[in-house]
Design a protein around this motif. Structure first.
Motif, PDB file in Angstrom:
ATOM      1  N   VAL A  35     -10.142   6.889 -51.427  1.00 51.50           N
ATOM      2  CA  VAL A  35     -11.544   6.286 -51.106  1.00 51.50           C
ATOM      3  C   VAL A  35     -11.667   6.517 -49.466  1.00 51.50           C
ATOM      4  CG1 VAL A  35     -12.899   4.355 -51.122  1.00 51.50           C
ATOM      5  CG2 VAL A  35     -11.557   4.791 -52.945  1.00 51.50           C
ATOM      6  N   LEU A  36     -12.769   7.176 -49.230  1.00 47.81           N
ATOM      7  CA  LEU A  36     -13.123   7.520 -47.489  1.00 47.81           C
ATOM      8  C   LEU A  36     -13.985   6.497 -47.570  1.00 47.81           C
ATOM      9  CD1 LEU A  36     -13.078  11.476 -47.767  1.00 47.81           C
ATOM     10  CD2 LEU A  36     -11.252  10.092 -47.194  1.00 47.81           C
ATOM     11  N   THR A  37     -13.633   5.378 -46.930  1.00 56.60           N
ATOM     12  CA  THR A  37     -14.723   4.340 -46.512  1.00 56.60           C
ATOM     13  C   THR A  37     -15.543   4.562 -45.605  1.00 56.60           C
ATOM     14  OG1 THR A  37     -13.225   3.070 -45.193  1.00 56.60           O
ATOM     15  CG2 THR A  37     -13.093   2.602 -47.539  1.00 56.60           C
ATOM     16  N   GLN A 346     -15.149  19.518 -36.098  1.00 59.49           N
ATOM     17  CA  GLN A 346     -13.741  19.558 -36.171  1.00 59.49           C
ATOM     18  C   GLN A 346     -13.032  21.081 -35.443  1.00 59.49           C
ATOM     19  OE1 GLN A 346     -12.418  18.277 -40.266  1.00 59.49           O
ATOM     20  NE2 GLN A 346     -11.794  16.506 -39.002  1.00 59.49           N
ATOM     21  N   ARG A 347     -13.920  21.914 -35.772  1.00 55.87           N
ATOM     22  CA  ARG A 347     -13.513  23.215 -35.041  1.00 55.87           C
ATOM     23  C   ARG A 347     -13.998  23.409 -33.778  1.00 55.87           C
ATOM     24  NH1 ARG A 347     -12.972  26.720 -32.347  1.00 55.87           N
ATOM     25  NH2 ARG A 347     -12.519  28.980 -32.676  1.00 55.87           N
ATOM     26  N   TYR A 348     -15.295  22.785 -33.559  1.00 56.43           N
ATOM     27  CA  TYR A 348     -15.687  22.773 -32.034  1.00 56.43           C
ATOM     28  C   TYR A 348     -15.944  21.255 -31.560  1.00 56.43           C
ATOM     29  CZ  TYR A 348     -17.218  27.380 -33.722  1.00 56.43           C
ATOM     30  OH  TYR A 348     -17.375  28.745 -34.193  1.00 56.43           O
ATOM     31  N   GLY A 349     -14.751  20.867 -30.928  1.00 53.55           N
ATOM     32  CA  GLY A 349     -14.951  19.552 -30.486  1.00 53.55           C
ATOM     33  C   GLY A 349     -13.760  18.790 -30.906  1.00 53.55           C
ATOM     34  N   GLY A 350     -12.905  18.907 -31.877  1.00 51.63           N
ATOM     35  CA  GLY A 350     -11.737  18.131 -32.409  1.00 51.63           C
ATOM     36  C   GLY A 350     -12.252  17.049 -32.776  1.00 51.63           C
ATOM     37  N   MET A 351     -13.232  16.651 -33.781  1.00 53.18           N
ATOM     38  CA  MET A 351     -13.417  15.285 -34.228  1.00 53.18           C
ATOM     39  C   MET A 351     -12.622  14.854 -35.221  1.00 53.18           C
ATOM     40  SD  MET A 351     -16.453  14.230 -32.645  1.00 53.18           S
ATOM     41  CE  MET A 351     -15.531  14.653 -31.135  1.00 53.18           C
ATOM     42  N   THR A 352     -12.294  13.706 -35.357  1.00 54.92           N
ATOM     43  CA  THR A 352     -11.349  13.140 -36.622  1.00 54.92           C
ATOM     44  C   THR A 352     -12.165  13.375 -37.528  1.00 54.92           C
ATOM     45  OG1 THR A 352     -12.024  10.934 -36.170  1.00 54.92           O
ATOM     46  CG2 THR A 352     -10.356  11.733 -34.668  1.00 54.92           C
ATOM     47  N   ASP A 353     -11.546  13.067 -38.704  1.00 56.12           N
ATOM     48  CA  ASP A 353     -11.913  13.127 -40.206  1.00 56.12           C
ATOM     49  C   ASP A 353     -13.443  11.792 -40.122  1.00 56.12           C
ATOM     50  OD1 ASP A 353     -10.519  14.948 -41.084  1.00 56.12           O
ATOM     51  OD2 ASP A 353      -9.428  13.758 -42.494  1.00 56.12           O
ATOM     52  N   GLU A 354     -12.735  10.663 -39.610  1.00 55.22           N
ATOM     53  CA  GLU A 354     -13.923   9.651 -39.720  1.00 55.22           C
ATOM     54  C   GLU A 354     -15.042   9.782 -38.751  1.00 55.22           C
ATOM     55  OE1 GLU A 354     -10.448   9.187 -39.026  1.00 55.22           O
ATOM     56  OE2 GLU A 354     -10.088   8.206 -41.137  1.00 55.22           O
ATOM     57  N   GLN A 355     -14.818  10.516 -37.561  1.00 50.84           N
ATOM     58  CA  GLN A 355     -15.771  10.723 -36.699  1.00 50.84           C
ATOM     59  C   GLN A 355     -16.962  11.699 -37.451  1.00 50.84           C
ATOM     60  OE1 GLN A 355     -13.487  11.870 -33.174  1.00 50.84           O
ATOM     61  NE2 GLN A 355     -14.545  10.373 -32.021  1.00 50.84           N
ATOM     62  N   ALA A 356     -16.242  12.884 -37.898  1.00 52.74           N
ATOM     63  CA  ALA A 356     -16.835  13.825 -38.542  1.00 52.74           C
ATOM     64  C   ALA A 356     -17.618  13.369 -39.686  1.00 52.74           C
ATOM     65  CB  ALA A 356     -16.119  15.122 -39.032  1.00 52.74           C
ATOM     66  N   LEU A 357     -17.067  12.562 -40.757  1.00 55.56           N
ATOM     67  CA  LEU A 357     -17.936  11.922 -41.903  1.00 55.56           C
ATOM     68  C   LEU A 357     -19.132  11.159 -41.434  1.00 55.56           C
ATOM     69  CD1 LEU A 357     -14.786  11.608 -44.366  1.00 55.56           C
ATOM     70  CD2 LEU A 357     -16.409  13.323 -44.507  1.00 55.56           C
ATOM     71  N   SER A 376     -21.516   3.635 -45.854  1.00 60.25           N
ATOM     72  CA  SER A 376     -20.052   3.344 -45.971  1.00 60.25           C
ATOM     73  C   SER A 376     -19.962   2.721 -47.165  1.00 60.25           C
ATOM     74  CB  SER A 376     -19.619   2.463 -44.865  1.00 60.25           C
ATOM     75  OG  SER A 376     -20.123   1.268 -44.774  1.00 60.25           O
ATOM     76  N   ILE A 377     -18.504   2.639 -47.660  1.00 55.60           N
ATOM     77  CA  ILE A 377     -18.187   2.162 -48.707  1.00 55.60           C
ATOM     78  C   ILE A 377     -17.366   0.870 -48.561  1.00 55.60           C
ATOM     79  CG2 ILE A 377     -16.488   2.060 -50.716  1.00 55.60           C
ATOM     80  CD1 ILE A 377     -16.557   5.142 -50.838  1.00 55.60           C
ATOM     81  N   GLU A 378     -18.501  -0.341 -48.592  1.00 54.17           N
ATOM     82  CA  GLU A 378     -18.043  -1.588 -48.223  1.00 54.17           C
ATOM     83  C   GLU A 378     -18.709  -2.604 -49.234  1.00 54.17           C
ATOM     84  OE1 GLU A 378     -18.757  -2.713 -44.427  1.00 54.17           O
ATOM     85  OE2 GLU A 378     -19.240  -0.780 -43.799  1.00 54.17           O
TER      86      GLU A 378
END
Length: 461
Positions: A35-37, A346-357, A376-378
């Motif tokens: 689960v990607l909250t 993520q390729r152009y800027g190195g965003m984390t998974d959370e930042q990108a999503l 979000s999943i809350e």
């Protein structure tokens, strides 16, 4: 008279409740997913229980109440429904190009629930889109936030009724072409665009003052004052000044972005989101400090002269400067691949998974004023969910099921191939349109303004 008013108010309340009751709410238990909250981290091998369209419980080893379907998502990913903050999907008409200010027109009057693109967006995991007026006007019409409840035949059923009001603004070449070149009126230049904005808001301030003076006089004994003439356009501009409507502004160049920031500051406007914002990286600190952020393309630019310059690092630079940043499509095809667009950061800027999503979930929800409901999943939020085969930011990711309010509207394995609800008896296939440039839908319904000019240009070649 009071009894009549009470009766009408009660009738209106009942009609709103009845309309809400027509929207389906589902119950489902999704088990054993990753689960990607988005807002509360990644939960391995976890369950999400949905009841009556609301996320009731997130955890492990949850049991389904009687009558609630269970879906085994072992090995799959569950994320919030994707939100597109800039779309023209589901609209029969996009532009009212007759005046540089048309704040009184409403896109909710043009919603077409039969457009099959809504289903195709669901196939890409998109559960909400922001159906916007086009960019032909400095101050365009009011937008509509749509929930992709495919199969509904009533336009009201796919409008997210609880979403705040938003309105479209546009800077640069689109309004100057339509009105300066096309109609021969202001604005013809970028300084004319600023003048339209300032004059419009100043007129709204005067309008508010006239009503305030009338209302004050009306309470006095023996008053004979006549009320000001109602003006719907100025009513909407007044609501913008009062913070009741969120501005979403088509923009490219840094100078015009900063211009609108200054106009907004001068009039006390804080609810402002920039759209496209291709040179936003040049004024990222200012966007972060004074506005609700920017909704950008991942890597689209150079499709016309005013957007000749940009960078694929735009979203990352905006994010690192503290601006709320979302990735949008502005396109009925690209809307199906927004998870790929987010991955580009993520390729152009190195965003984390959370930042990108976040750029396709909670951030656009914030910009639309609906982050307390979706994004979000809350527990307690509306159950707009997508099950993916593969991580959503992977090139190999494929959406498997999409839920809106807990109701499954897309299933890659079970759905029929042809999902059209309306099929013309005279057409063998759907009409195919080839546009010059990605943003032609933004300028839909303005073509006739340029036919004479273009004909003269061709004759002189």
């Amino acid at each position: 008279m009071k009894k009549v008013n009470y009766f009408l108010a009660a009738l209106l309340g009942l009609s709103i409740q009845f309309a809400s009751a027509q929207v389906k709410k589902g119950s489902v238990l999704i088990k054993n997913a990753t689960v990607l909250t988005v807002t509360e981290g990644t939960l391995e091998n976890s369950d999400v229980l949905v009841q009556d369209g609301i996320i009731k419980k997130v955890g492990q080893n949850l049991n389904a109440p009687n009558g609630v379907t269970t879906i085994d998502a072992t090995g799959k990913y569950l994320m919030p429904g994707i939100i597109d903050a800039h779309s023209h999907l589901g609209l029969d008409v996009v532009n009212e190009a007759t005046s540089p200010i048309v704040a009184e027109v409403r896109m909710k009057d043009m919603v077409n629930p039969f457009e099959v693109g809504i289903y195709r967006a669901l196939a890409g995991g998109v559960t909400i889109s922001h159906a916007m007026h086009g960019s032909a006007n400095v101050i365009g019409g009011q937008n509509a936030t749509l929930k992709h409840r495919w199969g509904s035949t009533d336009p009201a059923d796919i409008i997210m009724q609880e979403a705040p009001r938003t309105i479209k603004f546009a800077l640069g070449e689109n309004p100057t072409r339509v009105h300066g070149r096309g109609n021969g009126i202001q604005p013809r230049t970028r300084m004319g665009v600023e003048a339209i904005l300032r004059n419009g808001f100043n007129e709204a301030i005067q309008y508010k003052k006239e009503w305030a003076e009338y209302n004050a006089a009306a309470s006095q004994k023996g008053n004979t004052a006549l009320s000001p003439v109602h003006n719907e356009r100025l009513e909407i501009l007044s609501d913008i000044l009062d913070g009741k409507i969120i501005i979403h502004c088509h923009s490219y160049r840094a100078d015009e972005i900063y211009m609108l920031i200054n106009v907004a500051r001068d009039f006390g406007i804080t609810k402002l989101v920039f759209q496209h914002t291709n040179e936003g990286f040049k004024v990222a600190p200012e966007i972060a400090e004074y506005t609700m952020g920017a909704s950008v393309f991942a890597d689209w630019w150079a499709y016309k002269f005013e957007v000749y310059y940009s960078t694929a690092y735009n979203a990352a630079i905006l994010t690192e400067n503290g601006a709320i940043t979302s990735i949008n499509s502005d396109d009925a095809e690209l809307i199906r691949h927004l998870y790929h667009e987010a991955a580009k950061t993520q390729r152009y800027g190195g965003m984390t998974d959370e930042q990108a999503l976040s750029m396709i979930t909670i951030n656009p929800a914030k910009q639309l004023g609906i982050a307390d409901k979706v994004g979000s999943i809350e527990e307690g939020k509306q159950a707009d969910l997508v099950i993916f085969e593969g991580h959503p930011l992977s090139s190999y990711a494929v959406p498997q099921m999409t839920f809106v309010d807990g109701v499954k509207y897309f299933d890659i394995k079970e759905d029929a191939d042809d999902q059209r609800m309306k099929i013309s008896a005279t057409e063998m296939v759907e009409p195919v349109m080839i546009y010059e440039g990605h943003d032609s839908r933004c300028m839909q319904d303005t073509e006739s303004l340029f036919e004479t000019t273009e004909s003269l240009f061709l004759l002189n070649q």
